[in-house]
Design a protein around this motif. Structure first.
Motif, mmCIF file in Angstrom:
data_model
loop_
_atom_site.group_PDB
_atom_site.id
_atom_site.type_symbol
_atom_site.label_atom_id
_atom_site.label_comp_id
_atom_site.label_asym_id
_atom_site.label_seq_id
_atom_site.Cartn_x
_atom_site.Cartn_y
_atom_site.Cartn_z
ATOM 1 N N LEU A 39 22.739 1.498 27.071
ATOM 2 C CA LEU A 39 23.691 2.314 26.311
ATOM 3 C C LEU A 39 23.810 1.668 24.942
ATOM 4 C CD1 LEU A 39 25.655 4.683 26.275
ATOM 5 C CD2 LEU A 39 27.402 3.141 27.121
ATOM 6 N N GLU A 40 23.266 2.354 23.948
ATOM 7 C CA GLU A 40 23.123 1.746 22.628
ATOM 8 C C GLU A 40 24.317 1.982 21.715
ATOM 9 O OE1 GLU A 40 19.495 1.375 19.567
ATOM 10 O OE2 GLU A 40 20.049 3.416 20.110
ATOM 11 N N GLY A 41 24.821 3.189 21.677
ATOM 12 C CA GLY A 41 25.896 3.466 20.745
ATOM 13 C C GLY A 41 26.806 4.579 21.214
ATOM 14 N N VAL A 42 28.061 4.493 20.786
ATOM 15 C CA VAL A 42 29.066 5.512 21.068
ATOM 16 C C VAL A 42 29.572 5.995 19.718
ATOM 17 C CG1 VAL A 42 31.288 5.956 22.136
ATOM 18 C CG2 VAL A 42 29.680 4.436 23.255
ATOM 19 N N TYR A 43 29.371 7.273 19.456
ATOM 20 C CA TYR A 43 29.713 7.866 18.173
ATOM 21 C C TYR A 43 30.763 8.961 18.383
ATOM 22 C CZ TYR A 43 25.494 5.330 17.040
ATOM 23 O OH TYR A 43 24.575 4.343 16.890
ATOM 24 N N PRO A 44 31.309 9.538 17.316
ATOM 25 C CA PRO A 44 32.377 10.528 17.480
ATOM 26 C C PRO A 44 32.014 11.725 18.372
ATOM 27 C CG PRO A 44 32.295 9.828 15.210
ATOM 28 C CD PRO A 44 31.110 9.199 15.896
ATOM 29 N N SER A 45 30.780 12.201 18.319
ATOM 30 C CA SER A 45 30.419 13.385 19.102
ATOM 31 C C SER A 45 29.374 13.134 20.182
ATOM 32 C CB SER A 45 29.884 14.476 18.181
ATOM 33 O OG SER A 45 30.877 14.847 17.259
ATOM 34 N N VAL A 46 28.620 12.056 20.058
ATOM 35 C CA VAL A 46 27.522 11.783 20.986
ATOM 36 C C VAL A 46 27.467 10.300 21.350
ATOM 37 C CG1 VAL A 46 26.084 13.673 20.130
ATOM 38 C CG2 VAL A 46 25.843 11.415 19.136
ATOM 39 N N PHE A 47 26.689 10.003 22.402
ATOM 40 C CA PHE A 47 26.350 8.623 22.721
ATOM 41 C C PHE A 47 24.838 8.547 22.882
ATOM 42 C CE2 PHE A 47 27.112 10.699 26.754
ATOM 43 C CZ PHE A 47 26.136 10.197 27.608
ATOM 44 N N THR A 48 24.260 7.381 22.619
ATOM 45 C CA THR A 48 22.816 7.226 22.673
ATOM 46 C C THR A 48 22.423 6.200 23.724
ATOM 47 O OG1 THR A 48 22.836 5.571 20.911
ATOM 48 C CG2 THR A 48 22.476 7.857 20.253
ATOM 49 N N VAL A 49 21.261 6.436 24.321
ATOM 50 C CA VAL A 49 20.686 5.527 25.302
ATOM 51 C C VAL A 49 19.299 5.152 24.805
ATOM 52 C CG1 VAL A 49 19.929 5.257 27.690
ATOM 53 C CG2 VAL A 49 21.975 6.595 27.186
ATOM 54 N N LYS A 50 19.048 3.851 24.659
ATOM 55 C CA LYS A 50 17.747 3.369 24.205
ATOM 56 C C LYS A 50 16.887 3.120 25.435
ATOM 57 C CE LYS A 50 15.544 -0.030 21.283
ATOM 58 N NZ LYS A 50 15.736 -1.168 20.394
ATOM 59 N N LEU A 51 15.728 3.787 25.483
ATOM 60 C CA LEU A 51 14.824 3.680 26.620
ATOM 61 C C LEU A 51 13.779 2.604 26.389
ATOM 62 C CD1 LEU A 51 14.189 7.493 27.210
ATOM 63 C CD2 LEU A 51 15.890 6.038 28.299
ATOM 64 N N ASP A 52 13.174 2.131 27.461
ATOM 65 C CA ASP A 52 12.104 1.143 27.397
ATOM 66 C C ASP A 52 10.829 1.830 26.913
ATOM 67 O OD1 ASP A 52 10.432 -1.003 27.701
ATOM 68 O OD2 ASP A 52 10.511 -1.029 29.896
ATOM 69 N N ARG A 53 10.268 1.366 25.807
ATOM 70 C CA ARG A 53 9.082 1.995 25.205
ATOM 71 C C ARG A 53 7.864 1.899 26.122
ATOM 72 N NH1 ARG A 53 8.973 5.255 20.803
ATOM 73 N NH2 ARG A 53 6.962 4.424 20.328
ATOM 74 N N ASP A 54 7.812 0.903 27.009
ATOM 75 C CA ASP A 54 6.669 0.770 27.910
ATOM 76 C C ASP A 54 6.693 1.813 29.024
ATOM 77 O OD1 ASP A 54 5.911 -1.442 26.411
ATOM 78 O OD2 ASP A 54 6.934 -2.856 27.735
ATOM 79 N N LYS A 55 7.873 2.263 29.412
ATOM 80 C CA LYS A 55 8.018 3.229 30.508
ATOM 81 C C LYS A 55 8.027 4.679 30.038
ATOM 82 C CE LYS A 55 10.831 0.832 33.931
ATOM 83 N NZ LYS A 55 12.153 0.857 34.551
ATOM 84 N N TYR A 56 8.647 4.944 28.891
ATOM 85 C CA TYR A 56 8.875 6.325 28.445
ATOM 86 C C TYR A 56 8.293 6.528 27.050
ATOM 87 C CZ TYR A 56 12.342 5.746 32.144
ATOM 88 O OH TYR A 56 12.966 5.469 33.326
ATOM 89 N N PRO A 57 7.769 7.718 26.777
ATOM 90 C CA PRO A 57 7.162 7.964 25.469
ATOM 91 C C PRO A 57 8.175 8.110 24.331
ATOM 92 C CG PRO A 57 7.076 9.948 26.805
ATOM 93 C CD PRO A 57 7.609 8.852 27.679
ATOM 94 N N ILE A 58 9.435 8.391 24.661
ATOM 95 C CA ILE A 58 10.436 8.498 23.605
ATOM 96 C C ILE A 58 11.329 7.262 23.618
ATOM 97 C CG2 ILE A 58 10.517 11.003 23.322
ATOM 98 C CD1 ILE A 58 12.674 11.143 25.354
ATOM 99 N N GLU A 59 11.857 6.930 22.463
ATOM 100 C CA GLU A 59 12.611 5.684 22.314
ATOM 101 C C GLU A 59 14.088 5.843 22.630
ATOM 102 O OE1 GLU A 59 13.537 2.427 18.805
ATOM 103 O OE2 GLU A 59 11.940 3.876 18.537
#
Length: 81
Positions: A39-59
């Motif tokens: 769980l990378e960031g919590v923002y006013p409208s959304v939150f972001t999840v940073k994925l493992d680049r070795d497992k998934y094609p998107i970051e």
């Protein structure tokens, strides 16, 4: 189950920033997408999840708090192995 507001949901996940989480999202047409990352960031409208680049094609994935409220996305702490 108690009703939650979007602000309540945001406050409840803020304490998990930097921790490993698992996201289950509705992929449409009876498909469920499960991804794990930090769980990378919590923002006013959304939150972001940073994925493992070795497992998934998107970051990075981002979700709105409305997704959690409507239960189209579930967020859980990843199990420690």
């Amino acid at each position: 189950m108690a009703k939650q507001t979007l602000a309540d949901i945001k406050r409840s996940i803020e304490c998990y920033v930097g921790q490993e989480v698992t996201i289950c999202a509705n992929g449409g047409r009876k498909k469920t997408i499960e991804r794990s990352g930090m769980l990378e960031g919590v923002y006013p409208s959304v939150f972001t999840v940073k994925l493992d680049r070795d497992k998934y094609p998107i970051e990075r994935l981002s979700f709105s708090y409305t997704d959690l409220l409507t239960e189209s996305v579930t967020l859980s702490l990843a199990e420690k192995v």
